[in-house]
Design a protein around this motif. Structure first.
Motif, PDB file in Angstrom:
ATOM      1  N   GLU A 216       0.832  -1.214   0.000  1.00 40.39           N
ATOM      2  CA  GLU A 216       0.000   0.000   0.000  1.00 40.39           C
ATOM      3  C   GLU A 216       0.868   1.266   0.000  1.00 40.39           C
ATOM      4  O   GLU A 216       0.642   2.191  -0.785  1.00 40.39           O
ATOM      5  CB  GLU A 216      -0.900  -0.054   1.243  1.00 40.39           C
ATOM      6  N   ILE A 217       1.863   1.281   0.841  1.00 41.46           N
ATOM      7  CA  ILE A 217       2.703   2.476   0.944  1.00 41.46           C
ATOM      8  C   ILE A 217       3.630   2.587  -0.268  1.00 41.46           C
ATOM      9  O   ILE A 217       3.935   3.689  -0.742  1.00 41.46           O
ATOM     10  CB  ILE A 217       3.494   2.475   2.266  1.00 41.46           C
ATOM     11  N   SER A 218       4.038   1.456  -0.781  1.00 37.92           N
ATOM     12  CA  SER A 218       4.866   1.453  -1.987  1.00 37.92           C
ATOM     13  C   SER A 218       4.136   2.133  -3.148  1.00 37.92           C
ATOM     14  O   SER A 218       4.718   2.915  -3.901  1.00 37.92           O
ATOM     15  CB  SER A 218       5.213   0.004  -2.336  1.00 37.92           C
ATOM     16  N   ARG A 222       5.343   5.612  -5.115  1.00 36.51           N
ATOM     17  CA  ARG A 222       5.486   5.684  -6.565  1.00 36.51           C
ATOM     18  C   ARG A 222       4.656   6.836  -7.131  1.00 36.51           C
ATOM     19  O   ARG A 222       5.134   7.609  -7.967  1.00 36.51           O
ATOM     20  CB  ARG A 222       5.082   4.365  -7.217  1.00 36.51           C
ATOM     21  N   ALA A 223       3.427   6.955  -6.645  1.00 39.05           N
ATOM     22  CA  ALA A 223       2.564   8.048  -7.136  1.00 39.05           C
ATOM     23  C   ALA A 223       3.159   9.413  -6.804  1.00 39.05           C
ATOM     24  O   ALA A 223       2.966  10.381  -7.531  1.00 39.05           O
ATOM     25  CB  ALA A 223       1.169   7.911  -6.525  1.00 39.05           C
ATOM     26  N   MET A 224       3.891   9.495  -5.706  1.00 38.92           N
ATOM     27  CA  MET A 224       4.476  10.768  -5.291  1.00 38.92           C
ATOM     28  C   MET A 224       5.798  11.066  -6.002  1.00 38.92           C
ATOM     29  O   MET A 224       6.420  12.102  -5.762  1.00 38.92           O
ATOM     30  CB  MET A 224       4.705  10.760  -3.774  1.00 38.92           C
ATOM     31  N   GLY A 225       6.249  10.139  -6.808  1.00 45.53           N
ATOM     32  CA  GLY A 225       7.480  10.372  -7.557  1.00 45.53           C
ATOM     33  C   GLY A 225       8.703   9.698  -6.969  1.00 45.53           C
ATOM     34  O   GLY A 225       9.820   9.897  -7.449  1.00 45.53           O
ATOM     35  N   GLY A 226       8.503   8.915  -5.917  1.00 47.07           N
ATOM     36  CA  GLY A 226       9.618   8.183  -5.323  1.00 47.07           C
ATOM     37  C   GLY A 226       9.781   6.812  -5.959  1.00 47.07           C
ATOM     38  O   GLY A 226       9.072   6.452  -6.907  1.00 47.07           O
ATOM     39  N   ASN A 227      10.715   6.051  -5.387  1.00 50.07           N
ATOM     40  CA  ASN A 227      11.018   4.710  -5.892  1.00 50.07           C
ATOM     41  C   ASN A 227      10.185   3.701  -5.095  1.00 50.07           C
ATOM     42  O   ASN A 227      10.261   3.653  -3.864  1.00 50.07           O
ATOM     43  CB  ASN A 227      12.514   4.451  -5.693  1.00 50.07           C
ATOM     44  N   ALA A 276      -2.569  12.629   7.913  1.00 53.11           N
ATOM     45  CA  ALA A 276      -1.798  13.089   6.748  1.00 53.11           C
ATOM     46  C   ALA A 276      -2.028  12.169   5.547  1.00 53.11           C
ATOM     47  O   ALA A 276      -2.121  12.626   4.401  1.00 53.11           O
ATOM     48  CB  ALA A 276      -0.311  13.139   7.098  1.00 53.11           C
ATOM     49  N   LEU A 277      -2.147  10.878   5.811  1.00 53.02           N
ATOM     50  CA  LEU A 277      -2.327   9.920   4.707  1.00 53.02           C
ATOM     51  C   LEU A 277      -3.692  10.086   4.051  1.00 53.02           C
ATOM     52  O   LEU A 277      -3.848   9.841   2.855  1.00 53.02           O
ATOM     53  CB  LEU A 277      -2.119   8.485   5.201  1.00 53.02           C
ATOM     54  N   ALA A 282      -6.000  11.414  -1.133  1.00 52.28           N
ATOM     55  CA  ALA A 282      -6.839  12.249  -2.007  1.00 52.28           C
ATOM     56  C   ALA A 282      -5.985  12.997  -3.031  1.00 52.28           C
ATOM     57  O   ALA A 282      -6.304  13.028  -4.225  1.00 52.28           O
ATOM     58  CB  ALA A 282      -7.644  13.231  -1.158  1.00 52.28           C
ATOM     59  N   GLN A 283      -4.885  13.579  -2.575  1.00 56.29           N
ATOM     60  CA  GLN A 283      -4.039  14.361  -3.491  1.00 56.29           C
ATOM     61  C   GLN A 283      -3.492  13.520  -4.639  1.00 56.29           C
ATOM     62  O   GLN A 283      -3.403  13.970  -5.769  1.00 56.29           O
ATOM     63  CB  GLN A 283      -2.844  14.959  -2.731  1.00 56.29           C
ATOM     64  N   TYR A 284      -3.085  12.298  -4.322  1.00 57.34           N
ATOM     65  CA  TYR A 284      -2.412  11.475  -5.330  1.00 57.34           C
ATOM     66  C   TYR A 284      -3.301  10.374  -5.908  1.00 57.34           C
ATOM     67  O   TYR A 284      -2.825   9.551  -6.675  1.00 57.34           O
ATOM     68  CB  TYR A 284      -1.121  10.878  -4.745  1.00 57.34           C
ATOM     69  N   HIS A 285      -4.561  10.362  -5.491  1.00 60.07           N
ATOM     70  CA  HIS A 285      -5.511   9.368  -6.007  1.00 60.07           C
ATOM     71  C   HIS A 285      -4.998   7.941  -5.821  1.00 60.07           C
ATOM     72  O   HIS A 285      -5.012   7.137  -6.757  1.00 60.07           O
ATOM     73  CB  HIS A 285      -5.808   9.626  -7.490  1.00 60.07           C
ATOM     74  N   VAL A 286      -4.513   7.664  -4.640  1.00 60.26           N
ATOM     75  CA  VAL A 286      -4.038   6.309  -4.329  1.00 60.26           C
ATOM     76  C   VAL A 286      -4.895   5.760  -3.195  1.00 60.26           C
ATOM     77  O   VAL A 286      -5.069   6.428  -2.173  1.00 60.26           O
ATOM     78  CB  VAL A 286      -2.558   6.335  -3.877  1.00 60.26           C
ATOM     79  N   GLU A 287      -5.429   4.565  -3.379  1.00 61.43           N
ATOM     80  CA  GLU A 287      -6.201   3.942  -2.297  1.00 61.43           C
ATOM     81  C   GLU A 287      -5.269   3.430  -1.214  1.00 61.43           C
ATOM     82  O   GLU A 287      -4.264   2.772  -1.500  1.00 61.43           O
ATOM     83  CB  GLU A 287      -7.019   2.775  -2.846  1.00 61.43           C
ATOM     84  N   LEU A 288      -5.601   3.728   0.026  1.00 61.48           N
ATOM     85  CA  LEU A 288      -4.791   3.295   1.169  1.00 61.48           C
ATOM     86  C   LEU A 288      -5.705   2.585   2.170  1.00 61.48           C
ATOM     87  O   LEU A 288      -6.061   3.137   3.219  1.00 61.48           O
ATOM     88  CB  LEU A 288      -4.110   4.512   1.816  1.00 61.48           C
ATOM     89  N   PRO A 289      -6.099   1.359   1.852  1.00 62.53           N
ATOM     90  CA  PRO A 289      -7.139   0.708   2.675  1.00 62.53           C
ATOM     91  C   PRO A 289      -6.748   0.491   4.133  1.00 62.53           C
ATOM     92  O   PRO A 289      -7.598   0.615   5.020  1.00 62.53           O
ATOM     93  CB  PRO A 289      -7.392  -0.629   1.960  1.00 62.53           C
ATOM     94  N   ILE A 290      -5.483   0.185   4.410  1.00 64.63           N
ATOM     95  CA  ILE A 290      -5.105  -0.044   5.813  1.00 64.63           C
ATOM     96  C   ILE A 290      -5.171   1.278   6.571  1.00 64.63           C
ATOM     97  O   ILE A 290      -5.770   1.376   7.647  1.00 64.63           O
ATOM     98  CB  ILE A 290      -3.692  -0.660   5.922  1.00 64.63           C
ATOM     99  N   SER A 291      -4.569   2.298   5.998  1.00 67.10           N
ATOM    100  CA  SER A 291      -4.586   3.601   6.648  1.00 67.10           C
ATOM    101  C   SER A 291      -6.022   4.098   6.834  1.00 67.10           C
ATOM    102  O   SER A 291      -6.376   4.624   7.901  1.00 67.10           O
ATOM    103  CB  SER A 291      -3.773   4.584   5.809  1.00 67.10           C
TER     104      SER A 291
END
Lengths: 320, 320
Positions: A216-218, A222-227, A276-277, A282-291
């Protein structure tokens, strides 16, 4: 080298002790009225260690900052913005190197701590983070660990590693500041989730939590521009032992006591990170089900047992 | 559906109990002279559970195999080849579906268990694996978990998941048989390493071990043609809680007792896997430093403390 450590809680005091041991001249700063600093001034001890006499203890932020080449900050993550504003008022901060030792994200904005710091201090200072596993309790008993220094400038990273590396803490060069900061902050959320599982007698689901949590965090990194591999390194997965399994972990303990209806006495940092998550999701349109599940349990009174069962045991057929 | 479980150790007996609970007609087989089967025949109990009367207990391999549509195998991984040879002598095995529940690799060849099985039985049978986390002790106390079914044929995988899914075990479709088998086997090696760290009072290095261990095996899986993300799923990382942290874990316990100079009483499966990894490392030209270190400690009398310190605290500057 002259090094100042700002913040004299458990971790800041340990860092002062450690950096002194690594051969540097150290000033440890605490705010006026800090109980921790008063105890150190009176006895030179806290619950974990004794500070050698050559470490200077100070209430003067100006002296601590101006006298040092490298300044290490270990305060509450949510107070970093106002603290950085205070620092920005000081003279002679240009060109100095600041190292942030906290693991968190700004709750309201979702911003990383180096972003918050640079917004307040401008680009004329260097900023790095010091993250990864390690318990103060272990280090003072000579049990070593590996940690990570990360910044946007590899030369700064290398300089810090060279200055602070030792047999007790083996530093790696972080190569992905976004991933290292997000990873370090979010492992606290997984720590709260792990504690909740422990409290519900579902400790054996921590395996699934680790597999799902890293993924999930990975995706977020990636969506934020990291590895997307950074999460599987020291700053996140490498900190799971210390956070999801250790009795020393505040976040794990907080989660456990929360589901058992007990009061931990304060908020664990992961609580702010969950907020924060919500923002980052919302900002990066990534689902974070655990968070999201932890958010619902903490802030929307959802039943922890049912929410975590639905989360981890829901019928998702494919793993990836 | 008629299902037979071959092997009546802790895990095989649990599977028979579970598959019966999931609504199938079950035969549990043990070899002539099996103490486990004798105890079950006498009392219908073992240390963990009581078998309902409708589960048939049998010494006849031929009856167990011919009467069943799906045959689940839970024996020692290193005995699979000779056992598969025995099965290949039987009539009416064509078209049947075999599920391997062991986590191992053939020590001498490095071959995966489905490879070993297919070499002996040919391609006319279906073969799948059932891997992932879960303690018998937890399942019989109604504590659920997530596991994985994997095969080269998604239709077979789906059929097995549909037949055996329940609230107690939530199955995922494995999408990478190579990664799932290598992952399931090699987590035992990390379990031995974790136990050694526990035994050396270095438990806090298990965080670094997790970060490094997953990466090492991920590289191997990629070299073998699998998906390098599979290792971060249930079959490997998802099984770390059960293997690196649990008191129930044989491999962890073996590693701990080994470095403490005590006798575990038998070899843990990870010991054979370490040998197999030596083989795979050479075949695929992939460095496996953790596995190599465990090999040196187990088979070449290297000092565990020094070897693991050199391994985990060695000056590797970049993480990736």
């Amino acid at each position: 080298m002259n090094v100042s450590v700002l913040g004299c809680g458990r971790w800041g005091t340990f860092i002062a002790w450690y950096v002194n041991k690594a051969g540097h001249d150290v000033t440890l700063w605490g705010r006026q009225g800090s109980k921790n600093l008063q105890v150190l001034m009176d006895s030179r001890k806290n619950d974990y260690l004794t500070l050698p006499d050559e470490i200077e203890l100070s209430h003067s932020l100006e002296n601590a900052v101006t006298s040092a080449e490298v300044i290490i900050i270990s305060i509450s993550a949510q107070q970093l913005r106002s603290f950085a504003k205070q620092l920005s008022q000081l003279n002679e901060i240009e060109g100095k190197t600041f190292i942030l030792c906290m693991k968190g994200l700004e709750a309201d904005s979702g911003k990383r701590l180096t972003q918050v710091f640079s917004e307040e201090l401008g680009k004329s200072t260097n900023v790095a983070v010091w993250v990864g596993p390690g318990h103060v309790q272990d280090f003072v008993n000579h049990i070593p660990n590996c940690m990570v220094i990360s910044s946007e400038n590899i030369e700064i990273t290398k300089k810090i590693v060279q200055a602070f590396n030792s047999d007790l803490i083996r530093f790696y060069y972080g190569q992905d500041l976004i991933g290292n900061e997000i990873g370090a902050a979010t492992k606290n959320v997984m720590g709260i989730a792990a504690g909740m599982l422990d409290g519900l007698n579902y400790s054996s689901l921590k395996g699934s939590l680790m597999a799902r949590g890293t993924r999930e965090i990975s995706r977020l990194v990636r969506a934020m521009g990291g590895n997307d591999l950074t999460i599987y390194g020291l700053s996140h997965l490498g900190d799971y032992e210390a956070t999801l399994f250790s009795l020393h972990s505040h976040n794990r303990k907080f989660g456990q006591m929360f589901v058992q209806g007990e009061d931990f006495g304060k908020l664990a940092e992961g609580v702010s990170t969950v907020k924060a998550l919500k923002e980052l999701s919302a900002q990066y349109h990534v689902e974070l089900p655990i968070s999201d599940a932890i958010y619902e349990i903490l802030f929307e009174n959802k039943d922890a047992k049912k929410t975590l069962e639905d989360l981890i045991l829901r019928p998702v057929k494919f793993e990836f």
